[in-house]
Enzyme design. Structure first.
Site, short mmCIF file in Angstrom:
data_model
loop_
_atom_site.label_atom_id
_atom_site.label_comp_id
_atom_site.label_asym_id
_atom_site.label_seq_id
_atom_site.Cartn_x
_atom_site.Cartn_y
_atom_site.Cartn_z
N HIS A 237 -14.50 15.80 48.24
CA HIS A 237 -13.42 16.73 48.58
C HIS A 237 -12.59 17.08 47.34
O HIS A 237 -11.92 16.23 46.77
CB HIS A 237 -12.53 16.05 49.63
CG HIS A 237 -11.53 16.95 50.25
ND1 HIS A 237 -10.19 16.64 50.33
CD2 HIS A 237 -11.65 18.16 50.83
CE1 HIS A 237 -9.54 17.61 50.94
NE2 HIS A 237 -10.40 18.56 51.26
N GLU B 285 -17.16 19.61 46.88
CA GLU B 285 -16.43 20.52 47.75
C GLU B 285 -15.34 21.21 46.93
O GLU B 285 -14.72 20.58 46.07
CB GLU B 285 -15.80 19.76 48.93
CG GLU B 285 -15.28 20.64 50.04
CD GLU B 285 -13.84 21.08 49.95
OE1 GLU B 285 -13.43 21.95 50.73
OE2 GLU B 285 -13.10 20.55 49.08
N ASP C 48 -12.34 24.81 46.79
CA ASP C 48 -11.66 25.93 47.44
C ASP C 48 -11.61 27.11 46.49
O ASP C 48 -11.32 26.94 45.30
CB ASP C 48 -10.21 25.55 47.75
CG ASP C 48 -10.14 24.43 48.75
OD1 ASP C 48 -10.06 24.73 49.94
OD2 ASP C 48 -10.17 23.25 48.34
N HIS D 46 -6.94 24.74 45.62
CA HIS D 46 -6.71 24.64 47.06
C HIS D 46 -5.52 25.46 47.52
O HIS D 46 -5.62 26.28 48.43
CB HIS D 46 -6.52 23.17 47.48
CG HIS D 46 -6.22 23.05 48.94
ND1 HIS D 46 -4.93 23.02 49.43
CD2 HIS D 46 -7.04 23.02 50.02
CE1 HIS D 46 -4.98 22.96 50.75
NE2 HIS D 46 -6.24 22.96 51.13
N GLU E 134 -15.38 26.59 50.03
CA GLU E 134 -14.51 27.12 51.09
C GLU E 134 -13.96 28.51 50.72
O GLU E 134 -13.35 28.69 49.67
CB GLU E 134 -13.34 26.16 51.37
CG GLU E 134 -12.47 26.67 52.52
CD GLU E 134 -11.37 25.72 52.94
OE1 GLU E 134 -11.46 24.50 52.66
OE2 GLU E 134 -10.40 26.22 53.54
O1 G3P Z 1 -12.78 21.46 53.17
C1 G3P Z 1 -12.80 20.75 54.35
C2 G3P Z 1 -11.42 20.36 54.73
O2 G3P Z 1 -10.97 19.46 53.82
C3 G3P Z 1 -10.54 21.51 54.91
O3 G3P Z 1 -9.23 21.26 54.60
O4 G3P Z 1 -7.13 21.70 53.51
O5 G3P Z 1 -8.96 20.71 52.18
O6 G3P Z 1 -9.08 23.08 52.87
P1 G3P Z 1 -8.57 21.71 53.22
#
Ligand code: G3P
Length: 281
Positions: free
Chosen positions: A39, A66, A68, A81, A140
Site C-alpha cells: 500500500h 499499490e 494513487d 494519495h 488507483e
Molecule cells: O487502495 C486501496 C485502499 O487503500 C483505498 O484507500 O485511501 O489508500 O486510497 P486509499
C-alpha cells in the site's frame, strides 16, 4: 489530434481480449496464498509513494506495488494519495494547481524522516521506467474535478510500456465511472471496484450484479470482512481485496482476513504480511 486519439482507442480495443482474471499467487509448493499488495509502497519504512518506498517493496518481492494517481496542471500523472500537498510535502494546496516542474522542487520526504529529506514526488512513468515488468502495479484512479481525465493518458502509457499485454497491471478505483472508462479504452485490464460501505448489508445482489459487469474484484475495509461475505463475493466470481482504515488493529485484522479467505491485502507492513503467509497452514 482528435482523429489520432480515436484511432488509438480503436486500435487498442481491437487488439485487446475480452474477459480476464487476476492470477492467484502460489508459493513454491504451488499452494495458493493471498496477494501481498504494498500500500503506497513500503510506507512503514519510507515516505509513501516515493521511489525509496517502492524500491523497498520491490526488494521485498511483493506481488504488487499499490499507488494513487493525481494529475498535475500540465496533465502529468504523479503518484500521490492526497489531493493536496499539505501532509506529505513542504508545499501547500491542490496538486492539480501545479505543473510537474513546480512539484519537482518540493521536499516529499522530510515529513517522514530526516533521512529522506529532499526526496521528490515521482511520476508513474518514472516508476515504470525504473521497474518495468520486474514488478506488478495496482493503480488507483479517480475523477479530476469530477471529470474523466486521467484514464486515457494512463492507458496510453501502460500500453506503450507493454504492461497490459504482460498482465502486470490492475486498476482500482472508488469511481465506477473511471473504471468503466478504462474498459472503454482497453477491455483487457483487470479492474477492482473499491467501496466505502460501512455495512455488509450494502453488498446487495443488485450491487454485485452491477460490479460483475466490469470488475474482477472488490476492495473493502477489513471491518466488513467475514466468511459469509467472502463466500458471497466468491460465488459471484469477485475477488476480495482488503484495506485497513484502522491503522491500530491492522496486523490482527490482516491475520483474521487472511484466515477467512481474502484474495489480497493492501498491507502497510509487508514483512509482517509475509510472515503470516509462511506460518499459514
Ligand atoms: O487502495 C486501496 C485502499 O487503500 C483505498 O484507500 O485511501 O489508500 O486510497 P486509499
Amino acid at each position: 489530434m482528435k482523429k489520432l486519439t480515436i484511432l488509438f482507442i480503436i486500435c487498442m480495443l481491437s487488439i485487446s481480449s475480452v474477459g480476464c482474471s487476476l492470477a492467484v499467487s502460489a508459493d513454491k509448493k504451488g499452494k495458493t496464498r493471498p496477494e501481498v499488495i504494498a500500500h503506497r509502497g513500503a510506507d512503514d519504512r519510507a515516505p509513501e509513494e516515493t521511489m525509496p518506498a517502492f524500491k523497498l517493496a520491490v526488494e521485498d518481492k511483493v506481488d504488487y506495488l499499490e499507488m494513487d494517481l493525481r494529475q498535475t496542471k500540465d496533465n502529468k500523472l504523479v503518484l500521490m494519495h492526497d489531493s493536496t500537498l499539505n501532509r506529505t510535502t513542504n508545499g501547500k494546496g491542490d496538486v492539480s494547481r501545479y505543473t510537474l516542474k513546480q512539484l519537482k522542487k518540493l521536499d516529499a520526504g522530510s515529513w517522514f524522516s530526516k533521512k529522506y529529506k529532499n526526496e521528490r514526488i515521482i511520476t508513474l512513468e518514472e516508476l515504470i521506467n525504473r521497474y518495468g515488468s520486474k514488478t506488478k502495479y495496482f493503480i488507483e484512479t479517480r475523477l479530476v474535478d469530477n471529470k474523466l481525465k486521467m484514464e486515457e493518458p494512463l492507458i496510453k502509457l501502460l500500453y506503450k510500456k507493454g504492461l497490459i499485454k504482460k498482465k502486470k497491471v490492475v486498476i482500482e478505483s472508488f469511481s465506477a465511472m473511471s473504471l468503466q472508462e478504462i474498459h472503454k479504452l482497453n477491455k483487457s485490464v483487470p479492474l477492482v471496484q473499491l467501496t466505502l460501505f460501512k455495512s455488509k448489508k450494502d453488498f446487495t445482489n443488485k450491487n454485485i450484479k452491477e460490479w460483475k459487469k466490469y470488475a474482477v474484484g472488490i476492495g473493502l475495509d477489513s471491518s466488513l470482512i467475514d466468511k459469509q461475505l467472502i463466500k458471497k463475493l466468491h460465488q459471484n466470481n469477485l475477488k476480495v481485496y482488503v484495506f485497513f482504515f484502522n491503522a491500530k488493529n491492522e496486523k490482527s485484522e490482516q491475520k483474521r482476513v487472511i484466515n477467512v479467505g481474502a484474495d489480497g491485502v493492501f498491507t502497510n507492513h509487508i514483512n509482517y504480511t509475509k510472515s503470516l503467509m509462511k506460518s499459514s497452514k
